[in-house]
Every structure is written in structure tokens, then in C-alpha cells.
Design a protein around this motif. Structure first.
Motif, PDB file in Angstrom:
ATOM      1  N   LEU A  73       0.925  -1.128   0.305  1.00 49.62           N
ATOM      2  CA  LEU A  73      -0.231  -0.028  -0.230  1.00 49.62           C
ATOM      3  C   LEU A  73       0.865   1.286  -0.134  1.00 49.62           C
ATOM      4  CD1 LEU A  73      -3.228  -0.806   2.580  1.00 49.62           C
ATOM      5  CD2 LEU A  73      -3.039   0.131   0.173  1.00 49.62           C
ATOM      6  N   ARG A  74       0.471   1.914  -0.767  1.00 46.51           N
ATOM      7  CA  ARG A  74       1.230   3.317  -0.767  1.00 46.51           C
ATOM      8  C   ARG A  74       0.037   4.558  -0.656  1.00 46.51           C
ATOM      9  NH1 ARG A  74       4.696   0.475  -1.320  1.00 46.51           N
ATOM     10  NH2 ARG A  74       5.819  -0.429  -3.018  1.00 46.51           N
ATOM     11  N   SER A  75      -1.185   4.257  -0.666  1.00 48.06           N
ATOM     12  CA  SER A  75      -1.925   5.490  -0.390  1.00 48.06           C
ATOM     13  C   SER A  75      -3.583   4.839   0.189  1.00 48.06           C
ATOM     14  CB  SER A  75      -1.955   6.247  -1.523  1.00 48.06           C
ATOM     15  OG  SER A  75      -3.195   7.658  -1.179  1.00 48.06           O
ATOM     16  N   ILE A  76      -3.880   5.266   1.223  1.00 48.19           N
ATOM     17  CA  ILE A  76      -5.100   5.628   2.105  1.00 48.19           C
ATOM     18  C   ILE A  76      -5.314   6.934   1.800  1.00 48.19           C
ATOM     19  CG2 ILE A  76      -5.913   4.131   4.235  1.00 48.19           C
ATOM     20  CD1 ILE A  76      -3.993   2.932   4.024  1.00 48.19           C
ATOM     21  N   ASN A  77      -7.057   7.114   2.094  1.00 42.26           N
ATOM     22  CA  ASN A  77      -7.838   7.975   2.140  1.00 42.26           C
ATOM     23  C   ASN A  77      -8.924   7.316   3.014  1.00 42.26           C
ATOM     24  OD1 ASN A  77     -10.007   9.910   2.146  1.00 42.26           O
ATOM     25  ND2 ASN A  77      -8.206  10.971   0.344  1.00 42.26           N
ATOM     26  N   PHE A  78      -8.872   7.987   4.180  1.00 41.30           N
ATOM     27  CA  PHE A  78     -10.003   7.887   4.758  1.00 41.30           C
ATOM     28  C   PHE A  78     -10.810   9.356   5.554  1.00 41.30           C
ATOM     29  CE2 PHE A  78      -7.539   4.508   7.280  1.00 41.30           C
ATOM     30  CZ  PHE A  78      -8.403   3.212   6.987  1.00 41.30           C
ATOM     31  N   SER A  79     -10.537  10.389   4.729  1.00 41.77           N
ATOM     32  CA  SER A  79     -11.436  11.242   4.867  1.00 41.77           C
ATOM     33  C   SER A  79     -12.772  11.021   5.654  1.00 41.77           C
ATOM     34  CB  SER A  79     -11.144  12.573   4.092  1.00 41.77           C
ATOM     35  OG  SER A  79     -11.642  12.049   1.928  1.00 41.77           O
ATOM     36  N   CYS A  80     -13.343  12.717   5.652  1.00 46.13           N
ATOM     37  CA  CYS A  80     -14.866  12.510   5.561  1.00 46.13           C
ATOM     38  C   CYS A  80     -15.664  12.068   6.986  1.00 46.13           C
ATOM     39  CB  CYS A  80     -15.299  12.773   4.691  1.00 46.13           C
ATOM     40  SG  CYS A  80     -15.095  14.442   4.293  1.00 46.13           S
ATOM     41  N   ASN A  81     -14.139  10.226   8.066  1.00 46.16           N
ATOM     42  CA  ASN A  81     -15.522   9.508   8.318  1.00 46.16           C
ATOM     43  C   ASN A  81     -15.226   9.926  10.396  1.00 46.16           C
ATOM     44  OD1 ASN A  81     -15.603   7.155   6.801  1.00 46.16           O
ATOM     45  ND2 ASN A  81     -13.557   7.361   5.953  1.00 46.16           N
ATOM     46  N   HIS A  82     -15.315   8.974  10.820  1.00 42.18           N
ATOM     47  CA  HIS A  82     -15.221   9.487  12.683  1.00 42.18           C
ATOM     48  C   HIS A  82     -13.953   8.363  13.494  1.00 42.18           C
ATOM     49  CE1 HIS A  82     -19.253  11.354  10.869  1.00 42.18           C
ATOM     50  NE2 HIS A  82     -18.745  10.106  11.107  1.00 42.18           N
ATOM     51  N   LEU A  83     -13.232   8.297  12.764  1.00 39.76           N
ATOM     52  CA  LEU A  83     -12.233   7.685  13.507  1.00 39.76           C
ATOM     53  C   LEU A  83     -11.387   8.228  15.322  1.00 39.76           C
ATOM     54  CD1 LEU A  83      -9.675   6.833  10.284  1.00 39.76           C
ATOM     55  CD2 LEU A  83     -11.616   5.767  10.849  1.00 39.76           C
ATOM     56  N   GLY A  84     -12.089   9.276  15.256  1.00 43.51           N
ATOM     57  CA  GLY A  84     -11.862   9.702  16.501  1.00 43.51           C
ATOM     58  C   GLY A  84     -10.282   9.069  17.035  1.00 43.51           C
ATOM     59  N   GLN A  85      -9.825  10.190  18.268  1.00 40.83           N
ATOM     60  CA  GLN A  85      -9.053  10.046  18.533  1.00 40.83           C
ATOM     61  C   GLN A  85      -7.956   8.792  18.704  1.00 40.83           C
ATOM     62  OE1 GLN A  85      -8.752  12.477  22.534  1.00 40.83           O
ATOM     63  NE2 GLN A  85      -9.877  14.015  21.200  1.00 40.83           N
ATOM     64  N   ASP A  86      -8.840   7.827  19.602  1.00 41.79           N
ATOM     65  CA  ASP A  86      -8.145   6.523  19.871  1.00 41.79           C
ATOM     66  C   ASP A  86      -8.081   5.272  18.441  1.00 41.79           C
ATOM     67  OD1 ASP A  86      -8.430   6.867  22.614  1.00 41.79           O
ATOM     68  OD2 ASP A  86      -9.854   5.669  22.832  1.00 41.79           O
ATOM     69  N   GLY A  87      -8.849   5.988  16.968  1.00 43.70           N
ATOM     70  CA  GLY A  87      -8.529   5.480  16.144  1.00 43.70           C
ATOM     71  C   GLY A  87      -7.495   6.143  15.677  1.00 43.70           C
ATOM     72  N   GLY A  88      -7.010   7.382  15.640  1.00 46.48           N
ATOM     73  CA  GLY A  88      -5.672   8.341  15.287  1.00 46.48           C
ATOM     74  C   GLY A  88      -4.730   7.929  15.542  1.00 46.48           C
ATOM     75  N   LYS A  89      -4.505   7.572  17.492  1.00 49.64           N
ATOM     76  CA  LYS A  89      -3.687   6.899  17.368  1.00 49.64           C
ATOM     77  C   LYS A  89      -3.106   5.422  17.592  1.00 49.64           C
ATOM     78  CE  LYS A  89      -4.431   9.673  22.338  1.00 49.64           C
ATOM     79  NZ  LYS A  89      -5.073   9.541  23.123  1.00 49.64           N
ATOM     80  N   GLN A  90      -4.304   4.516  17.316  1.00 50.92           N
ATOM     81  CA  GLN A  90      -3.747   3.302  16.498  1.00 50.92           C
ATOM     82  C   GLN A  90      -3.447   3.487  14.908  1.00 50.92           C
ATOM     83  OE1 GLN A  90      -6.518  -0.010  17.749  1.00 50.92           O
ATOM     84  NE2 GLN A  90      -7.839   1.315  18.990  1.00 50.92           N
ATOM     85  N   LEU A  91      -4.088   4.057  14.741  1.00 50.73           N
ATOM     86  CA  LEU A  91      -2.965   4.427  13.073  1.00 50.73           C
ATOM     87  C   LEU A  91      -1.261   4.366  12.899  1.00 50.73           C
ATOM     88  CD1 LEU A  91      -6.088   6.148  10.831  1.00 50.73           C
ATOM     89  CD2 LEU A  91      -5.302   3.572  10.659  1.00 50.73           C
ATOM     90  N   LEU A  92      -1.544   5.680  14.093  1.00 45.47           N
ATOM     91  CA  LEU A  92       0.161   5.813  15.020  1.00 45.47           C
ATOM     92  C   LEU A  92       0.886   4.821  14.702  1.00 45.47           C
ATOM     93  CD1 LEU A  92       2.070   8.216  14.390  1.00 45.47           C
ATOM     94  CD2 LEU A  92       1.640   8.859  17.004  1.00 45.47           C
ATOM     95  N   GLU A  93       0.676   4.212  15.541  1.00 46.53           N
ATOM     96  CA  GLU A  93       1.363   2.990  16.424  1.00 46.53           C
ATOM     97  C   GLU A  93       1.319   2.163  15.236  1.00 46.53           C
ATOM     98  OE1 GLU A  93      -0.801   0.595  19.545  1.00 46.53           O
ATOM     99  OE2 GLU A  93      -0.445   2.621  20.505  1.00 46.53           O
ATOM    100  N   GLY A  94       0.742   1.769  14.173  1.00 49.68           N
ATOM    101  CA  GLY A  94       0.856   0.906  12.857  1.00 49.68           C
ATOM    102  C   GLY A  94       2.069   0.884  11.940  1.00 49.68           C
ATOM    103  N   LEU A  95       1.569   2.400  11.982  1.00 51.78           N
ATOM    104  CA  LEU A  95       2.945   3.558  10.733  1.00 51.78           C
ATOM    105  C   LEU A  95       4.529   3.061  11.542  1.00 51.78           C
ATOM    106  CD1 LEU A  95       1.075   6.375   9.419  1.00 51.78           C
ATOM    107  CD2 LEU A  95       2.335   4.470   8.461  1.00 51.78           C
ATOM    108  N   ALA A  96       4.924   3.048  13.221  1.00 49.06           N
ATOM    109  CA  ALA A  96       5.252   3.040  13.240  1.00 49.06           C
ATOM    110  C   ALA A  96       6.734   2.772  12.617  1.00 49.06           C
ATOM    111  CB  ALA A  96       5.856   2.235  14.902  1.00 49.06           C
ATOM    112  N   ASP A  97       6.981   1.158  11.718  1.00 44.94           N
ATOM    113  CA  ASP A  97       8.073   1.191  10.931  1.00 44.94           C
ATOM    114  C   ASP A  97       7.280   0.330  10.069  1.00 44.94           C
ATOM    115  OD1 ASP A  97       9.624   0.322  13.813  1.00 44.94           O
ATOM    116  OD2 ASP A  97       8.018  -1.352  14.323  1.00 44.94           O
TER     117      ASP A  97
END
Length: 429
Positions: A363-387
Motif C-alpha cells: 500500500l502506498r496511499s490510504i484515504n480516510f477523509s470525512c469519517n469518524h475514526l476519533g482520537q483513539d483511532g488516530g493513535k492506533q493508526l500512528l502505532e501501526g505506522l511506527a515501522d
């Protein structure tokens, strides 16, 4: 001296000095009589040039199509007819531009049962060697007859009048498309532009018969690579018919059915198509696909797929559909870009995609715009991006993600993009 005085009397501007050379007189004669006696190939190159520069752009195509290959002549034909002429969109060929746009204009103005079909049929042998793409954003219905008379005519046929299909069947593309051996792109929209105060919903009705005709034509168009059918009220039944006819298509790599009425059953049919085709790009933006349809598409992605780009923006998948897509991407190794904007997704989808970001290297590009991922959802995506070293775009606009998390995610994605740029200076991130 007598004849000189007589010529001067008849034409005050006459002079021996301005008498044309015989060669020039011959060339003028050829130009003036070109429609009846087209002489070109037997001329010397310099004489051909002079004739081509003087030929009228209004000559019948039956005369010029197969005889004149000079790009300068066809450039004049285009620029005198259309104000905007970007030849780069036509493989830098002015002749191709002229024939594609000329054919498109005829089809956009074609009125069934009124326009002479020979306008199209007679053009086919002249243009078939040059047409590679057709973009038709309008199909006119037949001229509407008086409704009372139509009701009388159809009184013995049940509900045909109520369906509206009798009065709005459009031009059948079958004979045309199958006769264009080099056609690679087909962009269609069934509707009427600039109808103004004459607006009626039936003007935008893509009928069952229209769909049958089109499906049969596309199936026989073996060199077709790009097929777009947008803003045409394509529903599940019509989608299934189109998908059946596109199964195992030898060349089709891009399918765009955006801005239609496709629901779950239509998406399920497209899932089967993904598994039995060479599709690389599928655009289903702005339809009505819910979680069952998304699950069918996910199954195809997980099992067998050549897709590199999938657009599901503006659908109704919710988390059941988003999670299914995410789980499919844990094993999928072909998809590079996915758009899931405006699908009412929330934290559960982000949780699955956190795993995707940690494992998927395609995967090179993901678009989640205009959804309701929330603060916890954003943190989880950040954790997945670590490596993660491969994702170069992650759109979280209006996804209700914590500002700090979004900033850190942006930093990681930006670093990945810069690394790609340094490794491959000419490649797009």
C-alpha cells in the motif's frame, strides 16, 4: 497591341508581370477541383505541400479521410472547428483528434428515429483506423410524441408506457463499437446536457435495453482497456449484466462505475469480476454499497486480484465493511491505493488498518477523509505506522483524529515519501 488594349480595358489590374506560371495554374486547378478529381500522391513533394496548404477544410471526409495524412491539414480542420484543441490528449495526432471529436459530436446529437443512422454508419470506414477513445457525455432520447396518443398505442401492452422505456431507448452503440478495431477507451454518460426547463427524469434513464446493447458491444470490443459508465443510474441488475459480459475480458484494466445506484448485489457481481479479470483500477465512488457489498469486494481482494487502485468513497460500508476490507489487505499484495472517504467508518476500522500498516508493504496511499475514526483511532493508526516504510499518503482530513497524532502521522508519511524520491528521482510517490 490590340489584344493588350482590350485586356487592359476589361481588367485594369491586368499586367504581364502578374501572369502565373503554368505550374501555379495547374495547382490552382487541382485545388479547385479536388473534390471531383483528388490528385495528390502523383505530385512532387513541394507541389503536394502547396495543394495541402490551400485545400478547404470543408471537403467531404469521403475524399480526404484516406487520402490526406498530412497533420498540418488536419490541424487546420481542428482549429477552425473547435476553440480548445489539446492534441496531447490524442497521442499528438491531429487527424485522430478530428475523427474522434467529429464522431463524438454526431453521437451526442443523434436522435433515435429521427437522425439518419447512415450518418454514423458511413463514417465508420473512414474513421475506424484513427479512433482510439470516445467520450460521449450525452445521449438524446427519441422525440417525445403526444402522451395521450402514446397511451392509446400502448393500451394493449400492459405497463410498457408506465416503465417509460419505450420512449427513451437511446442510440445502440453495438454496430459502431464492434467496428472500431483500435478502440481502447470508452467514457459514457446517459443523460441530456443543458436541458433547462425541459428537464424530465426520463431524460436520464439508462434503460434495460440500453444496458443489454452496451454489454454485448463491450464484450466484443476485445482491445478495450478503459471503460467508464458514470452518472447513468446504473443499478444492481444492470451492474450484474455488465459484469457478466466483462468476465475474462482480455484487455480491460480500468472500470469506472462511479456516481450510480449500485448496492450490495451489484458489488457482489463486481467481486466476481475482480477475481476473473485483469482489472487494475476500479472506481465505485458515490454509490450505495453497504457492508455486504464491501465484504464481497474484500473476499475478491483476499483471494485473487490484480487491482492496484480501489475507490469506494461516498458509500455506506460502515465498520463491518471497513473491517472486511482491512482484513483482506492483511494478505493482499497488489493494491497500492484505496479511498474509503465518507463511509461512516470509526475506531474498529482504524484498529484493523493499524495491523495493515504494520504488515502490508504494498500500500502506498490510504484515504480516510470525512469519517469518524476519533482520537483513539488516530493513535492506533500512528502505532501501526511506527515501522512502515512504504506508505506515502494517508489522508485524515475531517476524520476527527487528534491533532497531535495527525501531525506525527504526517511526519512519518512525509519521511517515507522523501525516501522514495531520493531512491527513485523520476518515480511518483
Amino acid at each position: 497591341s490590340y489584344y493588350a488594349r482590350r485586356c487592359i480595358t476589361e481588367d485594369p489590374n491586368w499586367s504581364l508581370v502578374t501572369v502565373p506560371h503554368l505550374t501555379e495554374l495547374c495547382l490552382q486547378h487541382i485545388v479547385h477541383n479536388f473534390e471531383k478529381n483528388p490528385i495528390l500522391n502523383h505530385l512532387l513533394p513541394e507541389h503536394q505541400r502547396k495543394v495541402l496548404d490551400r485545400l478547404s477544410t470543408g471537403l467531404p471526409l469521403a475524399v480526404t479521410a484516406n487520402l490526406v495524412s498530412d497533420e498540418e491539414y488536419w490541424k487546420r480542420c481542428c482549429t477552425e472547428r473547435w476553440q480548445l484543441c489539446d492534441v496531447s490528449n490524442y497521442g499528438d495526432s491531429w487527424k485522430r483528434m478530428f475523427f474522434e471529436r467529429h464522431l463524438e459530436n454526431i453521437l451526442k446529437c443523434f436522435i433515435p428515429n429521427t437522425t439518419d443512422p447512415n450518418q454514423v454508419l458511413e463514417l465508420i470506414p473512414l474513421c475506424k483506423g484513427y479512433v482510439r477513445k470516445l467520450e460521449i457525455d450525452q445521449f438524446l432520447p427519441p422525440v417525445k410524441v403526444d402522451q395521450e396518443e402514446e397511451r392509446d398505442d400502448l393500451s394493449d401492452t400492459g405497463s410498457d408506457f408506465e416503465s417509460g422505456e419505450v420512449s427513451v431507448q437511446h442510440y445502440d452503440l453495438n454496430d459502431l463499437i464492434t467496428a472500431l478495431p483500435h478502440l481502447e477507451e470508452l467514457h459514457l454518460t446517459y443523460g441530456v446536457k443543458d436541458c433547462g426547463m425541459n428537464f424530465e427524469w426520463n431524460l436520464f434513464n439508462f434503460t434495460n435495453q440500453d444496458c443489454c446493447n452496451l454489454a454485448a458491444a463491450v464484450k466484443m470490443c476485445h482491445n478495450l482497456k478503459v471503460f467508464k459508465l458514470t452518472r447513468s443510474n446504473v443499478d444492481d441488475e444492470k451492474t450484474k449484466l455488465l459484469a457478466r459480459n466483462l468476465l475474462d475480458h482480455p484487455c480491460l484494466v480500468e472500470l469506472n462505475l462511479s456516481h450510480n445506484l449500485i448496492r450490495d448485489k451489484g458489488a457482489q457481481a463486481l467481486g466476481k469480476l475482480i477475481s476473473r479479470s485483469r482489472l487494475e483500477t476500479l472506481d465505485l465512488c458515490n454509490n450505495q454499497i453497504h457492508h455486504l457489498g464491501a465484504q464481497a469486494l474484500a473476499q475478491a481482494l483476499a483471494e485473487k486480484s490484480t487491482l492496484t487502485s480501489l475507490n469506494l468513497r461516498l458509500n455506506c460500508m460502515e465498520d463491518k465493511g471497513g473491517e472486511a476490507i482491512g482484513r483482506a489487505l492483511l494478505t493482499n499484495a497488489t493494491l497500492k491505493s484505496i479511498h474509503l472517504g465518507s463511509n461512516n467508518l470509526s475506531e474498529p476500522t482504524a484498529t484493523v488498518f493499524s495491523q495493515v500498516l504494520a504488515q502490508n508493504t504494498t500500500l502506498r496511499s490510504i484515504n480516510f477523509s470525512c469519517n469518524h475514526l476519533g482520537q483513539d483511532g488516530g493513535k492506533q493508526l500512528l502505532e501501526g505506522l511506527a515501522d512502515n516504510k512504504t506508505l506515502t499518503e494517508l489522508d485524515l482530513r475531517r476524520a476527527e483524529v487528534d491533532q497531535e497524532a495527525e501531525y506525527l502521522i504526517h511526519q512519518i508519511v512525509w519521511a517515507n515519501r522523501e525516501a522514495v524520491r531520493l531512491q527513485h528521482p523520476t518515480a511518483k510517490p
